[in-house]
Design an enzyme around this catalytic site. Structure first.
Site, short mmCIF file in Angstrom:
data_model
loop_
_atom_site.label_atom_id
_atom_site.label_comp_id
_atom_site.label_asym_id
_atom_site.label_seq_id
_atom_site.Cartn_x
_atom_site.Cartn_y
_atom_site.Cartn_z
N ASN A 1 0.83 -1.21 0.00
CA ASN A 1 0.00 0.00 0.00
C ASN A 1 0.86 1.26 0.00
O ASN A 1 0.59 2.22 -0.73
CB ASN A 1 -0.90 0.02 1.24
CG ASN A 1 -2.07 -0.93 1.15
OD1 ASN A 1 -2.35 -1.50 0.10
ND2 ASN A 1 -2.76 -1.12 2.25
N ARG B 1 -5.43 2.04 -13.33
CA ARG B 1 -4.08 2.24 -12.78
C ARG B 1 -3.44 0.93 -12.33
O ARG B 1 -4.04 0.15 -11.60
CB ARG B 1 -4.11 3.24 -11.63
CG ARG B 1 -2.73 3.52 -11.04
CD ARG B 1 -2.78 4.62 -10.02
NE ARG B 1 -2.93 5.93 -10.65
CZ ARG B 1 -3.70 6.90 -10.17
NH1 ARG B 1 -4.42 6.70 -9.11
NH2 ARG B 1 -3.75 8.06 -10.79
N HIS C 1 -15.53 2.81 -15.10
CA HIS C 1 -15.34 2.02 -13.88
C HIS C 1 -16.58 1.17 -13.58
O HIS C 1 -16.61 0.45 -12.58
CB HIS C 1 -15.03 2.97 -12.71
CG HIS C 1 -14.54 2.31 -11.48
ND1 HIS C 1 -15.24 2.31 -10.30
CD2 HIS C 1 -13.40 1.61 -11.24
CE1 HIS C 1 -14.57 1.66 -9.37
NE2 HIS C 1 -13.45 1.22 -9.92
N TYR D 1 -12.11 -10.08 -1.86
CA TYR D 1 -12.79 -8.79 -1.80
C TYR D 1 -14.27 -9.03 -1.50
O TYR D 1 -14.88 -9.91 -2.09
CB TYR D 1 -12.70 -8.03 -3.13
CG TYR D 1 -11.37 -7.42 -3.48
CD1 TYR D 1 -10.18 -7.87 -2.90
CD2 TYR D 1 -11.28 -6.40 -4.41
CE1 TYR D 1 -8.96 -7.31 -3.23
CE2 TYR D 1 -10.06 -5.83 -4.76
CZ TYR D 1 -8.90 -6.30 -4.16
OH TYR D 1 -7.69 -5.75 -4.51
N HIS E 1 -15.05 -4.04 0.02
CA HIS E 1 -15.08 -3.38 -1.28
C HIS E 1 -16.50 -3.02 -1.73
O HIS E 1 -16.69 -2.32 -2.72
CB HIS E 1 -14.41 -4.30 -2.31
CG HIS E 1 -14.04 -3.64 -3.60
ND1 HIS E 1 -14.72 -3.86 -4.77
CD2 HIS E 1 -13.08 -2.75 -3.90
CE1 HIS E 1 -14.17 -3.16 -5.76
NE2 HIS E 1 -13.18 -2.47 -5.26
#
Length: 736
Positions: A56, A419, A449, A482, A606
């Site tokens: 991270n 990204r 997205h 997730y 998430h």
């Protein structure tokens, strides 16, 4: 914006009412580090959280810190619009906090985890601890396998400082004349630690023992073999982090695919934003030299006592788990979705009613099968899908390729600007095009997205539309770790909305009118304003206003101010925000009716859920979007309503369980800092993620065994809202 209160007007522009985004993110990463410190977690799980913390931090420096440095270089040093900090002030605060975090990381690795692992007869040893036999083993390994790979890069007038790869681990070696009693700092070389070789080397040991030594220590110990005729004065391990944010010139790009491929090449060589140094073996002269060459400030240098780049602990976890499975967290196997236990054909079930999924508690396999079945179904005419991040060997990609080969119309929007997944997505775009799919690369200046799939089928002369909408990516690998939710629906209006959505992305048309879908840019924020205003109105009439929102990040100032307005009107608001949260709760005359909590646990939270009480006529929405300005204005996102009342209830039950969590939940104070939720003396421990696993497991068992006791259990799970936490915990005390 000003809000009327009973005593005075409150100016909601006041910087003290907001958290700075970057500092809030560091607070989140500290919560990740806390999981490595938490003794309730399995030992290897704690190592994994150290790796996550390190990974991270890498991305934070490559993107966020790099962006702040770019602003300063461009002469832009104005305060940001929430907490009012300038880029320089943010960088100073980031440096101070990060140095403190690295000290806590060192303490956790060296003084908490290492001794505990040693008790299990597993050690990462320093090379100075090794006996002659181990050194002989390592010398042979160095001569045979490492020496041929290593490349010493001398630095002098003819050989300038080498271009070092982003995130590469290197050794700075100072050498001198062999017979010089007082060698000077006149010769230096860099040796890159090869990333193609495993970071840790296992030593021969007795049965039941596992001893390792780090690769850089082995290279350092035998480095003199690369500099025959000279003496090695010092070896300093270091690592650099570079600016890795891509600059895509979309307006000038004739081919976005080629533009991104060119930018990816530059990412390896961006300006340096961080220098990490092994503190126990560094040479101050080397640090000064590196700072000058890399053009960085001393605040950007981080000294670590633990090994550099702890991301190697991801693989170390798996290596140790092979022989010490008792040190790892018990593996949870996702269960079949409750809506599909009786009927395996997802198309048949979706025609009856909406099908709900809650991953990873429920398996992602039916989503993979949904695409696969559509690819082979002779009645399916078209498949349309958005892809943002997919797994390395994606079965969904294979199904889409097979569908195109079977003659179906396959349209895939591959977001090339996702990204750190740009390279993978460029590869998938080329592969899909080769298979005959129509591939769209996105929209100019916007990231796509959204998570949506449309399958068009003709059955008995009638067109049927099956739409999958979700909060997470079409990634079968991350779907196991997730938490996400989604539905498959055959609702006619949603089907038409989905058709218009894809036509808007692929063709030339005005933004369509949608019946049920709410699509950003801008429309999602406008919808939130409308829903919050309605909630305020209901509260004024009935006094029961309530909003619940769960997301990854909350940064959009306009929405935050709207939450403040609702709070001042008396509406109760519960926010579950895993990461960055720029809103401050509990501030008098601003956010007294708002609670903010963050859950960091085994799974990465998430799911994006947004609920509005509306005087009992509950509105529930799922979305691909967080409440961030970029999601509201710079991305194509979908917010979609849950129309099925039973699914609404299931979503609310899961939220209620998260709000009852007193193990992995932290609450934000009015100061912006977080603390673990305090459990009362008579309160049982509630770990929401573990209990949701148990609920999925027992829901499946109750479908398989229709005996009375298990059926009763199922009913109690469904009615969780009326069941005490103590009673719930007793139900799950032991697995069937």
């Amino acid at each position: 914006m000003k809000v009327e209160t009973s005593s005075k007007e409150t100016n909601l522009e006041d910087h003290s009412y907001y958290n700075n985004r970057e500092l809030s993110w560091l607070d989140f990463n500290y919560r990740v580090l806390e999981e490595a410190m938490d003794r309730r977690n399995a030992l290897l799980e704690r190592y994994k959280f150290l790796a996550i913390f390190s990974s991270n931090l890498d991305e934070f420096f490559m993107v966020r810190v790099a962006g702040l440095l770019d602003q300063i270089k461009a002469g832009f040093n104005r305060p940001e619009n929430k907490a009012g900090l300038t880029p320089s002030e943010q960088l100073a605060a980031i440096s101070k906090i990060t140095h403190q975090l690295i000290a806590k990381q060192d303490q956790t690795y060296l003084h908490e985890l290492t001794p505990q692992l040693a008790k299990e007869k597993v050690k990462i040893l320093s090379i100075v601890e090794l006996h002659v036999g181990d050194l002989f083993f390592l010398e042979n390994l160095f001569d045979e396998q490492l020496f041929p790979v290593l490349t010493p890069m001398a630095i002098d007038a003819y050989r300038p400082f080498p271009a070092l790869l982003n995130r590469s681990l290197n050794l700075a070696i100072v050498i001198g004349e062999k017979n010089n009693a007082q060698p000077s700092f006149d010769k230096m070389a860099i040796v890159q630690v090869p990333s193609t070789i495993k970071r840790y080397i296992e030593l021969p040991s007795k049965k039941g023992e596992r001893f390792f030594v780090l690769l850089e220590e082995v290279i350092s110990h035998f480095i003199h073999k690369l500099f025959i005729g000279f003496q090695v004065i010092s070896v300093t391990p270091f690592r650099i982090t570079r600016n890795a944010d891509l600059t895509i010139h979309e307006d000038e790009a004739e081919d976005l695919l080629l533009e991104i491929e060119e930018e990816l090449k530059k990412r390896k060589w961006g300006s340096t934003v961080r220098l990490e140094v092994q503190s126990d073996s560094h040479d101050k002269r080397v640090i000064d030299f590196l700072m000058e060459e890399l053009e960085i400030h001393h605040n950007d240098v981080y000294f670590a006592k633990a090994p550099l780049d702890l991301t190697f602990l991801f693989s170390f976890y798996k290596t140790v788990q092979e022989t010490h499975e008792h040190l790892a967290e018990a593996t949870y196997i996702p269960q079949p979705p409750r809506d599909l236990i009786e009927e395996k054909d997802i198309f048949v079930k979706a025609l009856e009613h909406d099908v709900f999924f809650h991953h990873p508690y429920e398996s992602f396999v039916p989503i993979v099968d949904f695409i696969s079945q559509a690819a082979d179904d002779p009645d399916v005419l078209a498949i349309k899908q958005t892809l943002y991040r997919v797994s390395g060997n994606s079965p969904i990609i294979k199904s889409l390729e097979r569908a195109a080969e079977n003659g179906k119309q396959v349209t895939v929007l591959v977001e090339l600007k996702a990204r750190f997944d740009e390279k993978n997505n460029v590869q998938w775009a080329k592969e899909l095009e080769k298979a005959g799919c129509h591939v769209i690369y996105g929209m100019t200046h916007l990231k796509i997205h959204s998570k949506i799939t449309l399958v068009v089928r003709r059955k008995k002369g009638k067109i049927e539309r099956f739409v999958h909408l979700g909060t997470g990516n079409y990634n079968d690998a991350t779907a196991r770790i997730y938490t996400d939710m989604g539905i498959i629906t055959t609702d006619e209006k949603i089907g038409i909305d989905a058709t218009n959505f894809f036509n808007y992305l692929s063709g030339h048309m005005e933004k369509p009118h949608y019946e049920h879908l709410i699509v950003s840019p801008f429309d999602i924020r406008d919808k939130f304003f409308e829903l919050i205003d309605q909630e305020i109105s209901y509260h004024k009439q009935f006094g029961n206003g309530y909003i619940i929102a769960k997301m990854n990040s909350l940064t959009d100032k306009k929405i935050i101010m709207k939450f403040y307005e609702a709070s001042n009107a008396g509406v109760k608001i519960d926010l579950i925000v895993r990461g960055v949260c720029c809103l401050r709760p509990g501030v008098k005359n601003v956010s007294e009716n708002i609670r903010v909590r963050s859950i960091v646990g085994t799974f990465l939270e998430h799911t994006r859920i947004y609920g509005f009480h509306h005087n009992g006529d509950k509105k529930v929405f799922l979305s691909s979007a967080d409440l961030m300005t970029r999601n509201m204005e710079n991305r194509v996102e979908i917010l979609f309503p849950i129309l099925n009342n039973e699914i609404k209830q299931r979503i609310y039950k899961s939220i209620e369980l998260m709000l009852a969590d007193n193990v992995k939940a932290r609450e934000q104070e009015a100061s912006g800092h977080y603390h673990y939720v305090q459990r009362k003396e008579d309160e049982i421990e509630v770990n929401s993620q573990h209990l949701l696993c148990e609920m999925a497991y027992h829901a499946r068992k109750s479908e398989i065994h229709e005996n009375k006791s298990v059926h009763d259990l199922k009913q109690k799970i469904v009615r969780f809202g009326s069941l005490s936490i103590t009673g719930l915990k007793k139900l799950y005390k032991s697995k069937s």
